[in-house]
Design an enzyme around this catalytic site. Sequence first.
Site, PDB file in Angstrom:
ATOM      1  N   ASP A  49       0.957  -1.079  -0.024  1.00 39.39           N
ATOM      2  CA  ASP A  49       0.075  -0.080  -0.151  1.00 39.39           C
ATOM      3  C   ASP A  49       0.928   1.235   0.228  1.00 39.39           C
ATOM      4  OD1 ASP A  49      -1.931   1.658  -0.059  1.00 39.39           O
ATOM      5  OD2 ASP A  49      -3.044   0.922   1.562  1.00 39.39           O
TER       6      ASP A  49
HETATM    7  C1  BGC Z   1      -4.909   3.257  -0.117  1.00 41.22           C
HETATM    8  C2  BGC Z   1      -4.896   2.280  -1.301  1.00 41.22           C
HETATM    9  C3  BGC Z   1      -4.708   3.197  -2.483  1.00 41.22           C
HETATM   10  C4  BGC Z   1      -3.440   3.694  -2.438  1.00 41.22           C
HETATM   11  C5  BGC Z   1      -3.046   4.444  -3.822  1.00 41.22           C
HETATM   12  C6  BGC Z   1      -3.649   4.168  -0.173  1.00 41.22           C
HETATM   13  O1  BGC Z   1      -3.606   5.372   0.769  1.00 41.22           O
HETATM   14  O2  BGC Z   1      -4.975   2.593   0.995  1.00 41.22           O
HETATM   15  O3  BGC Z   1      -6.044   1.578  -1.168  1.00 41.22           O
HETATM   16  O4  BGC Z   1      -4.834   2.046  -3.563  1.00 41.22           O
HETATM   17  O5  BGC Z   1      -3.556   4.641  -1.257  1.00 41.22           O
HETATM   18  O6  BGC Z   1      -4.057   5.501  -3.945  1.00 41.22           O
END
Ligand code: BGC
Length: 736
Positions: A262
């Site tokens: 993530d």
């Molecule tokens: C989120 C993810 C997301 C990523 C990219 C993170 O803060 O938890 O689900 O895909 O950001 O935007």
Amino acid sequence: MKRLFIALCCACSAGFLPAQTPVYLDDSQPIEARVKDALSRMTLEEKVKLCHAQSKFSSAGVPRLGIPEVWMSDGPHGVRAEINWNDWGYSNWTNDSITAFPALTCLAATWNPEMSAKYGKALGEEARYREKDVILGPGVNIYRTPLNGRNFEYMGEDPYLAATLCVPYIQEVQKNGVAVSVKHYALNNQELWRGHIDVECSDRALYEIYLPAFKAAVQQGGAWTIMGAYNKFRGQHACHNELLLQKILKQDWKFDGVVVTDWGGAHDTYEAAVNGLDIEMGSYTNGLTSESAFTYEDYYLAQSYYNMLRSGKVPMSTIDDKAARILRLIFRTAMNRNKPYGSIVTEEHYAAAREIGNEGIVLLKNALVQKKQSPLLPIVADKYRRILVVGDNATRFLNQGGGSSELKVKDMVSPLEGLRAVYGDKIQYAKGYAAGRPMYGNVEQIPQAVTDSLRAEAVAMAQEADLVILVGGLNKNHLQDCEAGDREDYGLPFGQDELIEALQAVNKNLVLVLLSGNAVEMPWVSKVPAIVQGWYLGSMGGHSLADVLSGKVNPSGKLPFSFPAKLTDNGAHSFDALAYPGDSIKEVYKEDILVGYRWHDTKKVPALFSFGHGLSYTTFSYGKPTASSKTISADGSLTITVPVKNTGTTFGKEVVQLYVGDDKCSVLRPTKELKHFQKIALQPGEEQTVTFTIAPDDLKFYNETLGDWTSEPGKFKAYVGASSSDIRGVVAFELK
Ligand code: BGC
């Protein structure tokens, strides 16, 4: 870079390349041979470059070899607008407006794998058109508490339902040469303290509740990437967690794809190197916390990983494994020359969004209204002269806010527009309550005087109306259904409880539509005759809703999670703060395997609206279920058949649910667990026999002593029902 690669491919297919095309460029060769060949041509620097971001949403390829970059995008309800190369600002392109599909809670509420396939196909085509190689979704974290700010992006509280519904989505997206990234692996069940909270749960809870959807995504869906979670599990960050990634995902499940962090989920080079992380995205490393101060070379899996490899602190096998996985991903996506072109905002995509919305909307309650002795829904136009629509959510752009799932849409039909398209001039509108601008990370305070005056205006108009439709619920603001924070209250926000009480006091013909991805407290439930759970429905949401309210479509959605009457009726909220939200460092899942209806059933705490519940404008009668045999052996199977008849006057669909319970076991087992379901369509008077096959695996629990799934011989029950609390027949059988 991408352009160069395409030019190279065209030249290659037109026969311009030398006779001996390198194996890695020859897509008639098996992918594994291409991976091996490409790997053999790469330097260590080139391999390491594959393993970390080069921009907010891309990672590098190997320019020298014509191997393209990997482009990613959120996910999971549509393809997110373009983001700047090096910061979180939107790029303000004019060609990135797309279709917003209903939120994944709505997809789960369809209980229909066909809807999941339609979803994946349309989303995959849009991602492909936008030249994305990876779409960051679906989310399959289990709904543990109604306060989790991201439940709307997930598929409910039951592992079997989430597992069944995520697979067609994944398969159809990937047919477009676009990888999914199934998130957030694992145990990311709340947003509060998500970056560091250390989750502790039993092996049983892990294997029985929190992992099955991920396992199905890998083994049945064939997911090409998995996104690690922010939180820790048993002391180690999920993005480089040895047990979750090395042992379970890669060794036991034989996942051959890529683990992506993530964004900002990596915290340690050594662990990331040896524990199975493949691509690091979004990091702020070692105290360099401003966007401009760090370079991508500062990432954990960049220079410091290279140094560790060179000095022998981590084995070369780690980088060869990571690079091989990333090359495999690139051959499956960016270098896949058989992928279609894709398309955006087509009639077909809008039709899919509308249909998924139609099938996911849940009719929670449709009571007879005094005197008239008929339910309010469906709303027959001729019956009413003046229909008052109330509510901020009736006009709000619910594609905005919420965090990373925010979407820039080409079209967005609001509930008010959808209702106007059906009922025309009969519709009047009053805002009724104000919720502030759609914001992420901030809350706009609404003055009490504004709340009071909006309510007074709506109540005055309701007095004059023949019917009132209140479209309320939550929204995507911070501390509602939104990333990076949990809800602070189980009740409805923005003074809606008072508004509902006031409206029903002046007009008994009140239909309440809740748009949300979460359950809410309903102190007024007995006073509101008709309640509809409408989720977040995406671009065609207003039409989907109007279709159901008007009766053009008979509702057939069923709840993918329980609505507890009060928060403490939910398992995670039945203990001290360590069980939720934790003490800011650690959190212990004390309800263990008793998540959702498993808690309500086993502890005999009835839910207000149960898992699997959803009404229809017609009625279904269930005959007596019968088993093909009284016993099942460890290598046999058993079929349960049940006739189901549409006894009303309208065409309708019903989700017939099969739960299994173990009468006696040496370990605690839930009263019953969903094992199969089938959605059937019946004309008035039509009857269909539904057949379920129970396999020995359906009777097993995760045995912590053996570290494997086992069952104990003895008596079991199969429960056939229209919801987890509306069981229409029970059949006993014995495991020999
Ligand atoms: C989120 C993810 C997301 C990523 C990219 C993170 O803060 O938890 O689900 O895909 O950001 O935007």
